[in-house]
Design a protein around this motif. Sequence first.
Motif, PDB file in Angstrom:
ATOM      1  N   ASP A 212     -45.196  37.940  11.422  1.00 12.70           N
ATOM      2  CA  ASP A 212     -44.416  39.113  11.786  1.00 12.70           C
ATOM      3  C   ASP A 212     -43.020  38.673  12.207  1.00 12.70           C
ATOM      4  O   ASP A 212     -42.839  37.632  12.859  1.00 12.70           O
ATOM      5  N   LEU A 213     -42.002  39.471  11.874  1.00 10.16           N
ATOM      6  CA  LEU A 213     -40.626  39.070  12.114  1.00 10.16           C
ATOM      7  C   LEU A 213     -40.044  39.629  13.412  1.00 10.16           C
ATOM      8  O   LEU A 213     -39.032  39.114  13.899  1.00 10.16           O
ATOM      9  N   GLY A 214     -40.633  40.673  13.974  1.00 15.98           N
ATOM     10  CA  GLY A 214     -40.142  41.201  15.237  1.00 15.98           C
ATOM     11  C   GLY A 214     -38.657  41.531  15.181  1.00 15.98           C
ATOM     12  O   GLY A 214     -38.173  42.135  14.217  1.00 15.98           O
ATOM     13  N   PRO A 215     -37.873  41.080  16.193  1.00 14.84           N
ATOM     14  CA  PRO A 215     -36.450  41.413  16.228  1.00 14.84           C
ATOM     15  C   PRO A 215     -35.630  40.812  15.090  1.00 14.84           C
ATOM     16  O   PRO A 215     -34.494  41.219  14.877  1.00 14.84           O
ATOM     17  N   ILE A 216     -36.209  39.822  14.362  1.00 16.79           N
ATOM     18  CA  ILE A 216     -35.472  39.278  13.214  1.00 16.79           C
ATOM     19  C   ILE A 216     -35.183  40.379  12.212  1.00 16.79           C
ATOM     20  O   ILE A 216     -34.149  40.390  11.557  1.00 16.79           O
ATOM     21  N   GLY A 217     -36.118  41.318  12.078  1.00 17.55           N
ATOM     22  CA  GLY A 217     -35.906  42.436  11.173  1.00 17.55           C
ATOM     23  C   GLY A 217     -36.720  42.335   9.902  1.00 17.55           C
ATOM     24  O   GLY A 217     -37.788  41.731   9.868  1.00 17.55           O
ATOM     25  N   ALA A 218     -36.183  42.908   8.828  1.00 19.42           N
ATOM     26  CA  ALA A 218     -36.944  43.030   7.586  1.00 19.42           C
ATOM     27  C   ALA A 218     -36.859  41.800   6.701  1.00 19.42           C
ATOM     28  O   ALA A 218     -37.671  41.640   5.784  1.00 19.42           O
ATOM     29  N   ASN A 219     -35.878  40.924   6.936  1.00 26.93           N
ATOM     30  CA  ASN A 219     -35.646  39.791   6.046  1.00 26.93           C
ATOM     31  C   ASN A 219     -35.523  38.501   6.847  1.00 26.93           C
ATOM     32  O   ASN A 219     -35.132  38.499   8.002  1.00 26.93           O
ATOM     33  N   GLY A 220     -35.833  37.397   6.187  1.00 27.87           N
ATOM     34  CA  GLY A 220     -35.696  36.100   6.830  1.00 27.87           C
ATOM     35  C   GLY A 220     -36.974  35.301   6.764  1.00 27.87           C
ATOM     36  O   GLY A 220     -38.043  35.796   6.390  1.00 27.87           O
ATOM     37  N   LEU A 221     -36.885  34.026   7.137  1.00 27.07           N
ATOM     38  CA  LEU A 221     -37.989  33.070   7.042  1.00 27.07           C
ATOM     39  C   LEU A 221     -38.451  33.009   5.582  1.00 27.07           C
ATOM     40  O   LEU A 221     -37.629  32.873   4.691  1.00 27.07           O
ATOM     41  N   ALA A 222     -39.749  33.089   5.316  1.00 18.06           N
ATOM     42  CA  ALA A 222     -40.235  33.057   3.934  1.00 18.06           C
ATOM     43  C   ALA A 222     -40.294  34.486   3.403  1.00 18.06           C
ATOM     44  O   ALA A 222     -41.053  35.314   3.924  1.00 18.06           O
ATOM     45  N   ASN A 223     -39.489  34.775   2.403  1.00 18.42           N
ATOM     46  CA  ASN A 223     -39.455  36.123   1.847  1.00 18.42           C
ATOM     47  C   ASN A 223     -40.543  36.307   0.786  1.00 18.42           C
ATOM     48  O   ASN A 223     -40.784  35.396  -0.023  1.00 18.42           O
ATOM     49  N   PHE A 282     -36.762  28.806   2.122  1.00 10.77           N
ATOM     50  CA  PHE A 282     -36.976  29.286   3.489  1.00 10.77           C
ATOM     51  C   PHE A 282     -35.643  29.651   4.132  1.00 10.77           C
ATOM     52  O   PHE A 282     -34.710  28.847   4.171  1.00 10.77           O
ATOM     53  N   MET A 283     -35.550  30.884   4.637  1.00 10.89           N
ATOM     54  CA  MET A 283     -34.343  31.390   5.282  1.00 10.89           C
ATOM     55  C   MET A 283     -34.407  31.058   6.775  1.00 10.89           C
ATOM     56  O   MET A 283     -35.142  31.680   7.534  1.00 10.89           O
TER      57      MET A 283
END
Length: 358
Positions: A212-223, A282-283
């Motif tokens: 889960d990305l939480g405050p990171i939002g909809a994009n980031g880490l492994a898409n 990986f973002m």
Amino acid sequence: MAELKYISGFGNECASEDPRCPGSLPEGQNNPQICPYNLYAEQLSGSAFTCPRSTNKRSWLYRILPSVSHKPFESMDQGHVTNNWDEVDPDPNQLRWKPFEIPKASQKKVDFVSGLHTLCGAGDIRSNHGLAVHIFLCNSSMEDRCFYNSDGDFLIVPQKGKLLIYTEFGKMLVQPSEICVIQRGMRFSIDVFEETRGYILEVYGVHFELPDLGPIGANGLANPRDFLIPVAWYEDRQVLGGYTVINKYQGKLFAAKQDVSPFNVVAWHGNYTPYKYSLENFMVINAVAFDHADPSIFTVLTAKSVRPGVAIADFVIFPPRWGVADKTFRPPYYHKLSREGDPGDTHCGEECDRTLKL
């Protein structure tokens, strides 16, 4: 070797058929009385039938012969594979392992299965809860042998050498800086082109998910779009000397013989598949003001437990990135855990994880 094709997306509903057999995927129903090309329909379940739709995992495979067309399984030599965590007394000290030496092919041929070595684990394989960490090393391909795991999912991390992985869903080429996941019950065979070594994270009773990305939002880490699923490919091949199917069940290895290749799936559809991912996609998220962020922001895949926020295992990487925070000495802080700490985050700072760096 021709460039392999893939379908993109994590956990998507996908469908594929080998172009040599157009129309092999039934339309309108999963199990018609007569499948196209007289294929056999099989459902591979990765969850209970009655799981909620959001967590239900299954795929339908249409194959030349049923997967049960083999002789009875018989127990085989365990080699260096174990699920007995009491073999070694507990040790609270920091531990590392030296790289396993790969034997020369001229001295001893070792394929993926015979080169499996269990390093450590936790939990109980029979109650379907826990994990294990293995090393694999090999210098030869699996010739007329395949493997499938009835205990859990394999997350495979090549450290040296390329892996050409044949699965019931198609073929994947996986190399250092990439990972792949072969989920429970999926048969696969591995060809290698040189001396090869890597890591395996095995989880019981759950599947890997995107964190889960939480405050990171909809994009980031492994898409999700960067995860690749093989397209259908089959071989209709008789094996005169017998094809060996190796099964890991409750931590033990068993072998059965059959007369044909198990990779005879002409078409498939569903959301329960093997997949690969390039770690270069990986973002990275990082701190830009001061201090170090918690290492959980580098999680690629997670295997969740029943406790919210606590994982059975996290697969975390520390890729090249800019570190621009003020007033923070470069080495990260030490991280001391109690027994109530997160069992998926058991390191004492990023430098300790250099042992596992690709």
